[in-house]
Design an enzyme around this catalytic site. Structure first.
Site, PDB file in Angstrom:
ATOM      1  N   GLU A  82       0.825  -1.201   0.000  1.00 32.03           N
ATOM      2  CA  GLU A  82       0.000   0.000   0.000  1.00 32.03           C
ATOM      3  C   GLU A  82       0.867   1.264   0.000  1.00 32.03           C
ATOM      4  O   GLU A  82       0.442   2.312  -0.467  1.00 32.03           O
ATOM      5  CB  GLU A  82      -0.904  -0.025   1.248  1.00 32.03           C
ATOM      6  CG  GLU A  82      -2.259   0.593   1.031  1.00 32.03           C
ATOM      7  CD  GLU A  82      -3.241   0.241   2.137  1.00 32.03           C
ATOM      8  OE1 GLU A  82      -4.071  -0.658   1.926  1.00 32.03           O
ATOM      9  OE2 GLU A  82      -3.179   0.832   3.222  1.00 32.03           O
ATOM     10  N   HIS A 117       7.583 -26.764  -0.918  1.00 36.38           N
ATOM     11  CA  HIS A 117       6.912 -27.885  -1.575  1.00 36.38           C
ATOM     12  C   HIS A 117       5.711 -27.407  -2.393  1.00 36.38           C
ATOM     13  O   HIS A 117       4.884 -28.206  -2.814  1.00 36.38           O
ATOM     14  CB  HIS A 117       6.490 -28.911  -0.520  1.00 36.38           C
ATOM     15  CG  HIS A 117       7.680 -29.491   0.194  1.00 36.38           C
ATOM     16  ND1 HIS A 117       8.218 -30.717  -0.116  1.00 36.38           N
ATOM     17  CD2 HIS A 117       8.477 -28.970   1.172  1.00 36.38           C
ATOM     18  CE1 HIS A 117       9.285 -30.940   0.650  1.00 36.38           C
ATOM     19  NE2 HIS A 117       9.458 -29.888   1.440  1.00 36.38           N
ATOM     20  N   LYS A 134     -14.173   0.501  -3.611  1.00 36.43           N
ATOM     21  CA  LYS A 134     -15.246   0.954  -2.716  1.00 36.43           C
ATOM     22  C   LYS A 134     -16.334   1.660  -3.525  1.00 36.43           C
ATOM     23  O   LYS A 134     -17.526   1.425  -3.314  1.00 36.43           O
ATOM     24  CB  LYS A 134     -14.693   1.919  -1.665  1.00 36.43           C
ATOM     25  CG  LYS A 134     -13.764   1.270  -0.667  1.00 36.43           C
ATOM     26  CD  LYS A 134     -13.345   2.277   0.389  1.00 36.43           C
ATOM     27  CE  LYS A 134     -12.252   1.730   1.266  1.00 36.43           C
ATOM     28  NZ  LYS A 134     -11.638   2.740   2.134  1.00 36.43           N
TER      29      LYS A 134
HETATM   30  O1  PA5 Z   1      -3.381   1.617   5.932  1.00 36.45           O
HETATM   31  C1  PA5 Z   1      -4.499   2.066   5.757  1.00 36.45           C
HETATM   32  O2  PA5 Z   1      -4.736   3.270   5.856  1.00 36.45           O
HETATM   33  C2  PA5 Z   1      -5.670   1.165   5.466  1.00 36.45           C
HETATM   34  O3  PA5 Z   1      -5.318  -0.156   5.319  1.00 36.45           O
HETATM   35  C3  PA5 Z   1      -6.677   1.239   6.590  1.00 36.45           C
HETATM   36  O4  PA5 Z   1      -6.075   0.849   7.781  1.00 36.45           O
HETATM   37  C4  PA5 Z   1      -7.890   0.363   6.304  1.00 36.45           C
HETATM   38  O5  PA5 Z   1      -8.459   0.716   5.076  1.00 36.45           O
HETATM   39  C5  PA5 Z   1      -8.932   0.517   7.397  1.00 36.45           C
HETATM   40  O6  PA5 Z   1      -9.284   1.839   7.526  1.00 36.45           O
HETATM   41  P1  PA5 Z   1     -10.003   2.376   8.817  1.00 36.45           P
HETATM   42  O7  PA5 Z   1      -9.114   2.203   9.965  1.00 36.45           O
HETATM   43  O8  PA5 Z   1     -10.284   3.814   8.506  1.00 36.45           O
HETATM   44  O9  PA5 Z   1     -11.277   1.581   8.966  1.00 36.45           O
END
Ligand code: PA5
Length: 451
Positions: free
Chosen positions: A293, A314, A428
């Protein structure tokens, strides 16, 4: 032995195009990237709260988290930790790393053996049903974690779990069994928590989800599960100080960031995080989110993958050895296991294993690690080793912070903002449109025509 030792000499394998000179040439760039993390002059600089987070956690904050954890433990056999992505993976990874592999066989029991189970990290109806079925005769409580307070997956899970808690214990009882970890002011979860009178913890504005494991996001569920969160954070503090001051050649985060950057620039596309300890499997999941990310943007970035060896030798071993030469490996190695198991001698030796008699399983594992490393290196898969003296809260804390720091530096070296995630919104929008969320009607119609 240091908490975390990064060894990069096996990236200069015969078949590798990377040389020590390439890594040395990256020194100014990586040091500059490190400086940007500290002086706040780089991209995404409103999300740098994690850099000095470990050393800024106060005794009062530990006390408050531990007190809330104690209350939940006293009331519940099972605490449901509800969250996704950065609001889930860190707690899951650390909990698994620091638990016994078969702790799930111990019956949940409030106070002594309160268990943490996770929810809201998927939208599987079967998972939700089976979870509620599993806890139907147990006392439950919940920690709902969402920085934005609006994420769909945990919001759905929380609605269902909250209804169940309210049904069993009433509204007032629910308020004593639900803790919310969210933004200080914004989001639906904050509104709900305020209205219902839940105990809350704040996720600092300047700490993004995937860098938040050492905030109450990770620390509260871990404390409920009985993890020594002070030792975890102490390990991170040690690494915070080391990575802020150690010169390039002795700085594990800089060495790791420089090695993987050099390999990427030499044409590698995939980094595989490998470990030989099954209980580190979810460290791989946490790490994949951190790097995937943070770096996967603008058509750039290493694809982070993970394997658990020797099991996956394996299954994935063939590809790693002989498939597309776009891979390198980062291998977590543990110097000492917690326990001792020795292979016995057998007078008939029908299984032909007497050459191992008297050896510890750990020694066999160590030879598997070294033999695999050389085989993969010879096959064109460079190897970075990340050595830990043992698996405990201190070393895991140090490891998490080392990876975070290296990720920030690697991201800056890549020229992207390592602290945003604009690409996560695309799915989303489509999901909301297809579900008919108000405001998405037109998009929904267009999408349906394509299905
Ligand atoms: O690293 C990030 O920002 C995302 O992975 C969020 O943690 C994830 O989308 C969850 O978001 P939130 O904590 O707002 O529910």
């Amino acid at each position: 032995m240091k908490s975390v030792n990064v060894l990069i000499d096996k990236i200069y394998a015969p078949a590798s195009t990377v040389t020590p000179a390439d890594v040395e040439a990256l020194k100014p760039e990586i040091e500059a990237a490190g400086a940007l993390l500290h002086n706040g002059q780089g991209k995404g600089n409103d999300f740098l709260g994690w850099v000095n987070l470990p050393s800024s956690i106060t005794t009062a904050q530990f006390d408050e988290i531990e007190a809330a954890a104690k209350t939940l433990r006293e009331k519940a056999d099972v605490v449901l930790a509800i969250g996704i992505g950065g609001s889930y993976l860190g707690a899951k990874a650390v909990l698994e790393a620091l638990s016994g592999s078969f702790d799930n066989l111990t019956a949940p029991q409030k106070g002594k053996h309160t268990k943490v189970l996770f929810a809201g990290q998927n939208i599987s109806e079967d998972y939700m049903w089976e979870l509620m079925e599993a806890v139907k005769n147990l006392d439950i409580a919940a920690i709902v974690i969402s920085k934005s307070g609006t994420t769909t997956e945990p919001a759905i899970a929380f609605r269902i779990i909250r209804e169940e808690i309210e049904r069993r214990y009433g509204k007032a009882g629910a308020a004593e069994r639900i803790v919310a970890v969210t933004d200080a002011a914004k989001g639906a979860l904050r509104t709900l928590a305020t209205t219902e009178g839940y105990k809350t913890f704040v996720i600092p504005d300047n700490v993004g989800g995937r860098y938040s494991v050492l905030t109450p996001v990770g620390l509260l569920p871990l404390a409920v599960a009985g993890v020594d969160i002070r030792a975890l954070v102490a390990g991170a503090v040690e690494m915070e100080q080391l990575t802020a001051t150690a010169p390039f050649a002795e700085n594990p985060a800089m060495q790791y960031a420089a090695a993987r950057t050099a390999l990427y620039r030499a044409g590698k596309k995939v980094e595989i995080l490998a470990s030989y300890e099954p209980k580190l499997q979810n460290i791989g999941e946490w790490w994949k989110q951190l790097y995937g990310e943070s770096e996967g943007k603008e058509g750039k970035g290493l694809f982070p993958a993970s394997v658990t060896l020797t099991a996956d030798l394996h299954s994935m071993g063939q590809y790693i050895q002989e498939g597309e030469r776009i891979l390198f490996e980062t291998v977590i190695r543990i110097a000492q296991p917690d326990h001792t198991v020795t292979i016995g001698a057998d007078k008939d030796n029908l299984d032909g294993l007497n050459f191992l008699a008297g050896k510890r399983i750990h020694e066999v594992n160590r030879m598997a690690i070294l033999g695999t490393m050389l085989a993969h290196v010879d096959g064109g898969v460079p190897n970075i080793a990340v050595e830990l003296p043992k698996i405990d809260a201190h070393t895991i804390g140090a490891l998490l912070y080392m990876f975070e720091k290296a990720c920030g530096m690697s991201g800056y070296a890549l020229g992207i903002n390592p602290f945003d995630q604009p690409g996560v919104e695309a799915y989303k929008k489509n999901m909301f449109a297809l579900l008919g969320k108000p405001g998405y009607e037109e998009a929904g119609e267009a999408l349906r025509k394509r299905l």
